[in-house]
Design a protein around this motif. Structure first.
Motif, PDB file in Angstrom:
ATOM      1  N   ALA A  27      73.975  49.977 -46.524  1.00 40.45           N
ATOM      2  CA  ALA A  27      74.810  50.419 -45.531  1.00 40.45           C
ATOM      3  C   ALA A  27      74.736  49.383 -44.396  1.00 40.45           C
ATOM      4  O   ALA A  27      73.616  48.889 -44.290  1.00 40.45           O
ATOM      5  N   ILE A  28      75.834  49.038 -43.727  1.00 41.01           N
ATOM      6  CA  ILE A  28      75.833  48.100 -42.435  1.00 41.01           C
ATOM      7  C   ILE A  28      76.092  48.923 -41.271  1.00 41.01           C
ATOM      8  O   ILE A  28      77.016  49.664 -41.372  1.00 41.01           O
ATOM      9  N   LYS A  29      75.510  48.402 -40.262  1.00 40.08           N
ATOM     10  CA  LYS A  29      75.680  49.092 -38.948  1.00 40.08           C
ATOM     11  C   LYS A  29      76.300  48.274 -37.883  1.00 40.08           C
ATOM     12  O   LYS A  29      75.699  47.162 -37.520  1.00 40.08           O
ATOM     13  N   LEU A  30      77.524  48.238 -37.745  1.00 39.52           N
ATOM     14  CA  LEU A  30      78.078  47.586 -36.718  1.00 39.52           C
ATOM     15  C   LEU A  30      78.727  48.414 -35.539  1.00 39.52           C
ATOM     16  O   LEU A  30      79.753  48.567 -35.078  1.00 39.52           O
ATOM     17  N   ALA A  31      77.827  49.256 -35.158  1.00 37.51           N
ATOM     18  CA  ALA A  31      77.951  50.532 -34.149  1.00 37.51           C
ATOM     19  C   ALA A  31      77.519  50.364 -32.796  1.00 37.51           C
ATOM     20  O   ALA A  31      77.791  51.020 -31.795  1.00 37.51           O
ATOM     21  N   SER A  32      76.480  49.658 -32.472  1.00 35.52           N
ATOM     22  CA  SER A  32      75.690  49.711 -31.163  1.00 35.52           C
ATOM     23  C   SER A  32      75.348  48.440 -30.404  1.00 35.52           C
ATOM     24  O   SER A  32      74.710  48.551 -29.816  1.00 35.52           O
ATOM     25  N   ASN A  33      76.196  47.420 -30.881  1.00 38.78           N
ATOM     26  CA  ASN A  33      76.219  46.307 -30.203  1.00 38.78           C
ATOM     27  C   ASN A  33      75.101  45.508 -30.155  1.00 38.78           C
ATOM     28  O   ASN A  33      74.473  44.772 -29.252  1.00 38.78           O
ATOM     29  N   GLU A  34      74.023  45.843 -31.196  1.00 39.74           N
ATOM     30  CA  GLU A  34      72.871  45.068 -31.292  1.00 39.74           C
ATOM     31  C   GLU A  34      72.967  44.038 -31.880  1.00 39.74           C
ATOM     32  O   GLU A  34      73.856  43.286 -32.574  1.00 39.74           O
ATOM     33  N   ASN A  35      71.907  43.017 -31.564  1.00 49.67           N
ATOM     34  CA  ASN A  35      71.790  41.568 -32.303  1.00 49.67           C
ATOM     35  C   ASN A  35      71.602  41.522 -33.693  1.00 49.67           C
ATOM     36  O   ASN A  35      70.341  41.898 -33.913  1.00 49.67           O
ATOM     37  N   PRO A  36      72.451  41.027 -34.451  1.00 43.97           N
ATOM     38  CA  PRO A  36      72.271  41.292 -35.905  1.00 43.97           C
ATOM     39  C   PRO A  36      71.330  40.041 -36.610  1.00 43.97           C
ATOM     40  O   PRO A  36      70.655  40.184 -37.659  1.00 43.97           O
ATOM     41  N   LEU A  37      70.873  38.979 -35.564  1.00 45.67           N
ATOM     42  CA  LEU A  37      69.970  38.225 -35.991  1.00 45.67           C
ATOM     43  C   LEU A  37      68.537  38.788 -35.618  1.00 45.67           C
ATOM     44  O   LEU A  37      67.516  38.172 -36.409  1.00 45.67           O
ATOM     45  N   GLY A  38      68.483  40.061 -35.149  1.00 40.71           N
ATOM     46  CA  GLY A  38      66.956  40.449 -35.025  1.00 40.71           C
ATOM     47  C   GLY A  38      66.443  40.097 -33.643  1.00 40.71           C
ATOM     48  O   GLY A  38      67.195  39.486 -32.746  1.00 40.71           O
ATOM     49  N   ILE A  93      84.216  47.633 -32.830  1.00 43.53           N
ATOM     50  CA  ILE A  93      83.356  47.052 -34.012  1.00 43.53           C
ATOM     51  C   ILE A  93      82.207  46.118 -33.554  1.00 43.53           C
ATOM     52  O   ILE A  93      82.848  44.968 -33.047  1.00 43.53           O
ATOM     53  N   THR A  94      81.072  46.084 -33.791  1.00 41.79           N
ATOM     54  CA  THR A  94      80.131  45.239 -33.472  1.00 41.79           C
ATOM     55  C   THR A  94      80.214  43.858 -34.229  1.00 41.79           C
ATOM     56  O   THR A  94      80.202  44.110 -35.613  1.00 41.79           O
ATOM     57  N   ILE A  95      80.311  42.716 -33.759  1.00 42.47           N
ATOM     58  CA  ILE A  95      80.334  41.599 -34.691  1.00 42.47           C
ATOM     59  C   ILE A  95      78.790  41.500 -35.444  1.00 42.47           C
ATOM     60  O   ILE A  95      77.725  41.214 -34.612  1.00 42.47           O
ATOM     61  N   GLY A  96      78.777  41.323 -36.677  1.00 39.79           N
ATOM     62  CA  GLY A  96      77.341  41.301 -37.246  1.00 39.79           C
ATOM     63  C   GLY A  96      77.398  39.887 -37.812  1.00 39.79           C
ATOM     64  O   GLY A  96      77.722  38.828 -37.097  1.00 39.79           O
ATOM     65  N   LEU A  97      76.459  39.795 -38.935  1.00 43.78           N
ATOM     66  CA  LEU A  97      75.919  38.459 -39.640  1.00 43.78           C
ATOM     67  C   LEU A  97      77.347  38.287 -40.426  1.00 43.78           C
ATOM     68  O   LEU A  97      78.167  39.186 -40.803  1.00 43.78           O
ATOM     69  N   PRO A  98      77.638  37.287 -40.760  1.00 41.72           N
ATOM     70  CA  PRO A  98      78.597  36.637 -41.664  1.00 41.72           C
ATOM     71  C   PRO A  98      78.968  37.723 -42.872  1.00 41.72           C
ATOM     72  O   PRO A  98      79.904  38.136 -43.074  1.00 41.72           O
TER      73      PRO A  98
END
Ligand SMILES: *Cc1c(COP(=O)(O)O)cnc(C)c1O
Length: 359
Positions: free
Chosen positions: A33-44, A338-343
């Motif tokens: 599953a991928i989470k694009l819900a909480s505006n977190e930094n997808p790069l960690g 929708i949070t912007i995630g990794l490509p």
């Protein structure tokens, strides 16, 4: 035993956070599953922050430095202030609560937008203040109408910029016009959780107001671009007079020692911030184009998320996306955030959205 609970507290609705990935996977029996819900930094997290944590952990038997000497000093240096202008919180969320506790007596008013960060209303109500809610205008804060809503009972006025959940911003000249009209006793809270992502040249320099000794506070956080949401650390920059009152109601060890140490390292990690911003900007363009190609019109965003009218019951679209292992946020009605995630995540989101919308 029957409880006696004040109606202001009974009326509150517990905050609903974005669904954790493990919970969704358990519920639906899915993986990846991928989470694009909480505006977190997808790069960690900032790698520099990670590198200091194990050493910092050796002194976990000790209480944190309640005055957060080093971190407040570093923030003051960074923003050309003195440490007495800086207050830390267990996330900038906590500082919103401290503001309500310090400055709202029962019945005092706090002006805010109708579609903005839900914590303002919650904290104001919990301290028996009265939220005065002003509708957005074309999805942006209507600062003239917010200034009109000020009364002799107004103590706080919240400007979430860029705004969560819309991603829109108000400009420097709009802020200046509003500030010129406000009575001095109103404290203007500029919540700039997404400040590092904003790219407009018209974005207001609100620290200037603090340096001019206006009653204003600028809230920022290590939870978003710095990638430290799990550690809980945010900060406010305001006048020494206001930090003085906030410190009276602040729990003494509200910023934990790991968070203080990691934030100090993250602040120096300009490479991680630059990489995160660059990826966000590039991916924002891709996701915007992808959503637009499906016939939808997302709002322009200055942050790391997009707000879009899906043209039908948003909850249904949200739930259908969950079944595709994609977690976004249903805000209300037809609107999703929708949070912007990794490509790769963004690609999977666009595919899932296309499928769900039958395009
Ligand atoms: C994420 C966010 C915050 C910051 O939350 P923390 O408590 O610092 O994690 C504050 N305001 C807004 C509008 C946000 O979206």
């Amino acid at each position: 035993m029957p409880l006696k609970v004040h109606p202001d507290i009974a009326s509150l609705v517990p905050y609903v956070p974005g669904k954790p990935i493990e919970e969704l996977e358990r519920e639906l029996g899915i993986t990846r599953a991928i989470k694009l819900a909480s505006n977190e930094n997808p790069l960690g997290p900032s790698p520099k922050a990670l590198a200091v944590l194990s050493e910092a952990a050796r002194t976990l038997n000790r209480y944190p430095d309640g005055g957060a000497h080093r971190l407040r000093g570093a923030l003051a240096d960074r923003f050309k202030l003195t440490p007495d202008h800086v207050i830390l919180g267990n996330g900038s969320d906590e500082i919103i609560g401290l503001l309500a506790r310090a400055f709202l007596a029962p019945g005092d008013e706090a002006v805010m937008a109708d579609q903005t960060f839900v914590i303002y209303k919650m904290e104001v109500t919990a301290t028996h203040g009265v939220p005065i809610v002003v509708p957005l205008k074309e999805w942006r804060h209507d600062l003239p109408a917010m200034a009109d809503a000020v009364t002799p009972r107004t103590r706080l006025l919240f400007v979430c910029n860029p705004n969560n959940p819309t991603g829109t911003m108000v400009s420097a000249s709009e802020v200046d016009t509003m500030m010129a009209r406000l009575p001095e006793q109103v404290i203007v809270v500029f919540d700039e959780a997404y400040y590092e992502y904003a790219h407009s040249r018209d974005f207001p320099d609100t620290l200037r107001l603090v340096k001019q000794n206006r009653n204003a506070i600028v809230l920022r956080t290590f939870s978003k671009v710095y990638g430290l949401a799990g550690l809980r650390i945010g900060y406010g920059m305001t006048t020494p007079e206001i930090t003085g009152y906030l410190n009276r109601v602040r729990p003494p060890f509200n910023a934990n020692s790991l968070a203080q140490r990691a934030a100090l390292a993250a602040l120096e990690d300009e490479e991680h911030v630059a990489r995160s911003r660059a990826m966000n900007q590039a991916e924002m363009t891709t996701v915007l184009a992808g959503i637009t190609a499906l016939g939808l019109r997302p709002l322009p965003s200055e942050a790391n998320f997009l707000y879009v009218d899906v043209g039908q019951d948003g909850r249904k679209v949200f739930e259908a996306l969950l079944r595709e292992s994609v977690i976004v946020r249903h805000i209300e009605g037809r609107m999703l955030r929708i949070t912007i995630g990794l490509p790769e995540e963004n690609g999977r989101f666009l595919q899932a959205l296309k499928k769900v919308l039958n395009r």
